[in-house]
Structures are given as C-alpha cells and as structure tokens.
Write a protein that holds these residues in place. Structure first.
Motif, short mmCIF file in Angstrom:
data_model
loop_
_atom_site.label_atom_id
_atom_site.label_comp_id
_atom_site.label_asym_id
_atom_site.label_seq_id
_atom_site.Cartn_x
_atom_site.Cartn_y
_atom_site.Cartn_z
N LEU A 390 -12.85 49.02 22.78
CA LEU A 390 -14.04 50.14 22.26
C LEU A 390 -15.02 50.30 23.19
CD1 LEU A 390 -14.16 49.40 18.56
CD2 LEU A 390 -13.09 51.22 19.69
N PRO A 391 -15.82 48.99 23.77
CA PRO A 391 -16.63 49.29 24.75
C PRO A 391 -16.10 49.98 26.22
CG PRO A 391 -16.75 47.06 23.98
CD PRO A 391 -15.70 47.55 23.46
N ILE A 392 -14.96 49.75 26.34
CA ILE A 392 -14.26 50.70 27.86
C ILE A 392 -14.00 51.99 27.52
CG2 ILE A 392 -12.16 50.81 29.04
CD1 ILE A 392 -11.66 47.77 28.62
N ILE A 393 -13.78 52.41 26.19
CA ILE A 393 -13.67 53.61 25.73
C ILE A 393 -14.89 54.54 25.84
CG2 ILE A 393 -12.78 55.19 23.92
CD1 ILE A 393 -10.60 53.39 23.18
N ALA A 394 -15.93 53.67 25.23
CA ALA A 394 -17.34 54.22 25.31
C ALA A 394 -17.90 54.72 26.61
CB ALA A 394 -18.43 53.15 24.46
N VAL A 395 -17.65 53.59 27.30
CA VAL A 395 -18.13 54.00 28.72
C VAL A 395 -17.32 54.90 29.31
CG1 VAL A 395 -18.13 52.80 31.21
CG2 VAL A 395 -18.82 51.45 29.15
N ILE A 396 -15.99 55.32 28.96
CA ILE A 396 -15.35 56.12 29.89
C ILE A 396 -15.70 57.45 29.19
CG2 ILE A 396 -12.96 57.37 29.90
CD1 ILE A 396 -11.66 54.73 30.00
N THR A 397 -16.20 57.52 27.92
CA THR A 397 -16.66 58.81 27.16
C THR A 397 -17.86 59.14 27.70
OG1 THR A 397 -15.58 57.91 25.35
CG2 THR A 397 -17.09 59.73 24.96
N VAL A 398 -18.86 58.40 27.96
CA VAL A 398 -20.18 58.71 28.46
C VAL A 398 -20.10 59.22 30.10
CG1 VAL A 398 -22.31 57.68 29.42
CG2 VAL A 398 -21.33 57.02 27.12
N ILE A 399 -19.20 58.58 30.92
CA ILE A 399 -18.91 59.06 32.22
C ILE A 399 -18.24 60.52 32.15
CG2 ILE A 399 -17.73 58.63 34.36
CD1 ILE A 399 -18.06 55.70 33.72
N GLY A 400 -17.39 60.55 31.19
CA GLY A 400 -16.36 61.72 31.19
C GLY A 400 -17.47 62.91 30.73
N SER A 401 -18.47 62.59 29.75
CA SER A 401 -19.22 63.76 29.30
C SER A 401 -20.35 64.23 30.49
CB SER A 401 -19.75 63.28 28.07
OG SER A 401 -20.64 62.22 28.16
#
Length: 499
Positions: A390-401
């Motif tokens: 979940l933290p990895i996905i959160a970081v990817i989501t923030v970077i992607g947005s």
C-alpha cells in the motif's frame, strides 16, 4: 508484391524488429504504472527521435502505443487502479477476479484477447481504411450524443443493486466533468472564481484518486500481517475450447472498438465502456454476474480498447485527422519527417502506410509474447503484504498524478478524490458511475449543444434523430437498450421464460 514487401519490412529488418519489441515492452511498463500515460510516453519519444530515420521513429512509437494501452490492464486487475483511462472498464470484473484468486486467469485472458482486438484493428486498417473513414466522417453531433448516452446506460449495471446511489454518483460525475471553461461559449462553469478550476478537472487525476488512493485508504482499515499468496488459485492455461467460446464476442467488440476509435475524440475509454456494455447485453449465462468477476467482463473491454488503436490510425492515415491524443502526436512526427498527412498520403507514400501496418502487426505479436511471459511476474504483486504494497502504491499514485502536468494542484485533486472514493465505499456508493459521468459528461454536453445549435430547435432537433441512417440506427439501439433495462421489461422477460 510491392505491398507485401513494404508490409514485411519490420519483420525482415532486424533493427526495426528490435525497436518494435523494445517499444512494446516499454509501453507495457508505462501503461502498468498509474499516471504514466501512453500519450506522455509517445510525446517523449517524439522529442527524442525527431532526428532518427522516419521508419525507426514510427516503429518505436507504434510499439509504445500498443504496449501502453494493453499495459493499463495489469494494474486494473491486480490493484484496482487503471493504468490508463481505457482500462477503467477492466476493473469492473478484473479486480473481482483477482480477489477470487483468478488473477492469473484474468491477466492471461486480457493478454490473449487484447491481441485478438489489436489484430482485428490492424486488419480493418489494412483492408477497409477508406470505408471506415467515410463512415466516421459522416458521424454527426447527434451520433456522438447517442454514443455517450449509451455509455451512461451502464450506470444501472455498475450500481450493483444500488441504482439510486449509482444515478446520484453519475450525476455528480457529470457536474464535475463540466467544471472549467465552456469550450463552446467561452464562459466559466462551477469555478467559483478560482483560476485553478478554469482548466477543469483532469479525469485521469480523478481516476487515480477514486480507484487508487481510495482503495489504499479502504484497505488500510483491515490491514493484516499475513501475506496473500493463499488467495491465488493454481489456474491452468485456458483450453482452446474455452478461448473459442469467447471468440465471437471478442470479434464483435473489436469491430465496435475500431469504429469508435475511428471517431475523432472518442478514444479507447469509450470503446471499452461500450464493449463492456455489449458483453453484458449479449452474453447469456456468464460464469458469474457482471461486476463480480465475469470472464466476458475482462475480455470485452480489452479487445475493444486495443482494436480502437487500429481505428484511431485510420483517420490519421486516410484523412490527416487524429483519432485520439496519441495519433495527434503521430501527425507531428509525420510533419517533422516532411510528410503531409491527408488523403494523398496513402497514394504518395504507400510504403509508409504498409510499413506502419506491418509494425502494428508486429507490436501485437510482441504484446502477446511479453504479456504471457510476464504474467507470473506481475502476479507476485498481490502476494506482497499490504503493509509493504500500500505505501508503494501510494507513492506511485502521488508521483503519477504530479507527472501528468508537473502540477502540485493535481496531487491535491487526487487526494480529494481519494477521500471521496473512500467515503463512497464505506457508505456503499458505487464509484464506477462517478467516473463514468466525469468521462462522458463533457461529451454529452458539447455534442447536445452543437447538435441543437445546428438545427432550428424544437421539432427540427428531434427530427434529426431519424433523418440520417447512422443516427437512426443508433437511436434504435439506444431506445432498445433503455427499454430492456426497465423493471417492467425485466418482469415480462422473466414471465416469458417461465411460460
């Protein structure tokens, strides 16, 4: 004979073959990472390869195009986060399949039928491009309106028994989609004086928040220290008989995807949504109800959105009109290399046309090879404990947005939509209709207003729905679909079956 030689150029030239392979593999990775769009990848390649030979540049870009659209389904299935807007419909049944331990089957089916859709798109591009372009160019604003309304009829099937909540969510999505500057009148709508809202709400940011961040917040409620390998079933490779059962459906939605893709501005997301709706309307006795892990629910949207690529290339190569944002970049690439996109392109540069058809065919072959080869690698994602994943996905989501426009405001929007999606899940509001409204709302608005302004209003506007063959067919399909979803029709159908 010359046509065959031009078509085989990417297959016989080892440099072009490797470029297509590299582009396809890179596209799959780009598509699988939420926020890294295919458009972004192809645009970056254009800036890096403008000094290359024309064939080399186009071969690499085509590989990224096909691979990127397909790659979006990986994240959609495994973590309920569409890697691309065209993969939104894949989450409806792909993620439930993964939750039931069928992630490997879902990934395999989407790979095989993405290949089928891509090949159908290329075949139609090669054999019927002029005919399809003539059909597409005759689409009027009423036809776009009817297509968007057909897509909105999915609200009922996506509401999972909470139709009222689904309609409310879709209505809210339409309002959100209308935020910003009016593209027709030039005024501002729902901006409340904010300059930041003038550009509207990026629906990719909304998707990242509603599907990605909301899922992270929701799963944090029930964190478990145990891994998730136990939910994976040992799934054998689908049999030929199993695959052939879905071949007619995949062919139908592929043709639909080509036609939608050939319409300027329609895009793969609308093709995927309509393909999903077609599957829901026509597939009898699915293995599970749609929305709960139906096999046809992952096959149809993936075949449709990959076929839409071939459709998007048709107006590009025959009329010089971009079918979507990616093909608009291809027009820039052709200009850079001294070519004039338009009706004379196929006559004056027939070798280029057939080279692109060959490269597209080769990209689909590599898509199939790479897609099947890395299934076991992708599938390990869902065996990772949530405390790590979940933290990895959160970081990817923030970077992607943030990477969409290099704008921190998009991150704030994504977080806002994440909290909205979280509370919607807690209070049993379906999220998919909200995304549906955000995507289709602007199309409904602009096509309705342009169609109305193009008529004398009133009766003349209504008469326009029956005085053109394409519009009449779409009107009949829309009315039939609308009636078939009413409770009265369902009751009559049930009584007829009992009798």
């Amino acid at each position: 004979m010359e046509v065959l030689q031009d078509f085989l150029i990417p297959f016989l030239d080892i440099r072009l073959l490797l470029l297509v392979a590299a582009g396809t593999f890179a596209g799959i990775i780009i598509g699988a990472i939420p926020g890294l769009s295919v458009t972004m990848g192809v645009a970056l390649l254009l800036s890096l390869t403008y000094s290359w030979e024309m064939y080399d540049s186009l071969a690499l870009m085509l590989g990224v195009y096909f691979g990127g659209v397909f790659g979006g389904s990986r994240a959609a299935i495994l973590i309920n986060m569409p890697g691309a807007p065209s993969s939104v419909a894949t989450t409806f049944d792909g993620y439930p399949m993964a939750q039931k331990g069928e992630a490997k089957l879902a990934l395999t089916l989407t790979t095989i039928f993405s290949f089928v859709g891509g090949i159908v798109g290329v075949l139609i591009l090669a054999t019927a491009a002029p005919l399809v372009s003539k059909i597409a160019i005759h689409f009027a604003q009423r036809d776009y309106l009817l297509l968007a309304l057909l897509g909105l009829l999915l609200v009922g099937s996506l509401s999972k028994g909470a139709t009222g909540k689904g309609i409310f969510a879709a209505g809210a999505g339409i309002i959100i989609g209308l935020v910003g500057m009016d593209t027709i009148g030039g005024g501002s709508r729902f901006t409340f004086g904010s300059f930041q809202l003038m550009n509207g709400v990026n629906f990719v940011v909304a998707i990242l928040g509603l599907f990605g961040m909301s899922e992270i917040l929701y799963q944090m409620k029930n964190l478990s220290a145990e891994g998730k390998a136990s939910i994976l079933k040992k799934t054998a490779f689908p049999t030929i008989a199993f695959l052939l059962k879905f071949l007619p459906l995949s062919l139908r939605v592929s043709v639909l995807g080509v036609l939608i893709g050939a319409l300027p501005g329609a895009g793969g997301e609308i093709a995927a949504l309509l393909g999903y709706d077609h599957a829901k309307q026509t597939v009898k006795n699915p293995n599970r109800p749609f929305g709960e892990g139906a096999h046809a629910g992952v096959i149809a949207p993936e075949a449709a959105n990959n076929a839409a690529i071939g459709g998007a290339l048709i107006p590009l190569l025959t009329l010089g009109i971009p079918g979507d944002a990616v093909t608009a970049i291809f027009i820039g690439a052709l200009f850079i290399h001294g070519l004039q996109p338009g009706p004379l392109l196929m006559e004056q540069s027939g070798d280029l046309f057939w080279m692109m058809v060959g490269s597209a065919t080769l990209a689909n072959i590599f898509l199939l090879i790479f897609g099947l080869a890395v299934v076991t690698i992708f599938i390990r994602i869902i065996t990772v404990p949530n405390q790590i994943l979940l933290p990895i996905i959160a970081v990817i989501t923030v970077i992607g947005s943030y990477a969409l426009n290099n704008n921190i405001t998009d991150v704030y929007w994504m977080l806002g939509f994440g909290f909205i999606g979280f509370f919607m899940k807690v209070y049993k509001f379906p999220v998919a209709p909200l995304v549906l409204g955000i995507i289709l709302g602007p199309l409904v608005d602009t096509s309705f207003r342009r169609a109305y302004m193009g008529s004398d209003g009133g009766f003349d506007f209504l008469l326009g729905f029956v005085n053109a063959p394409i519009t009449l067919i779409l009107t009949i399909v829309f009315v039939f679909t609308l009636v078939s979803q009413t409770s009265m029709f369902q009751q009559l159908k049930a009584k007829f079956k009992k009798a």
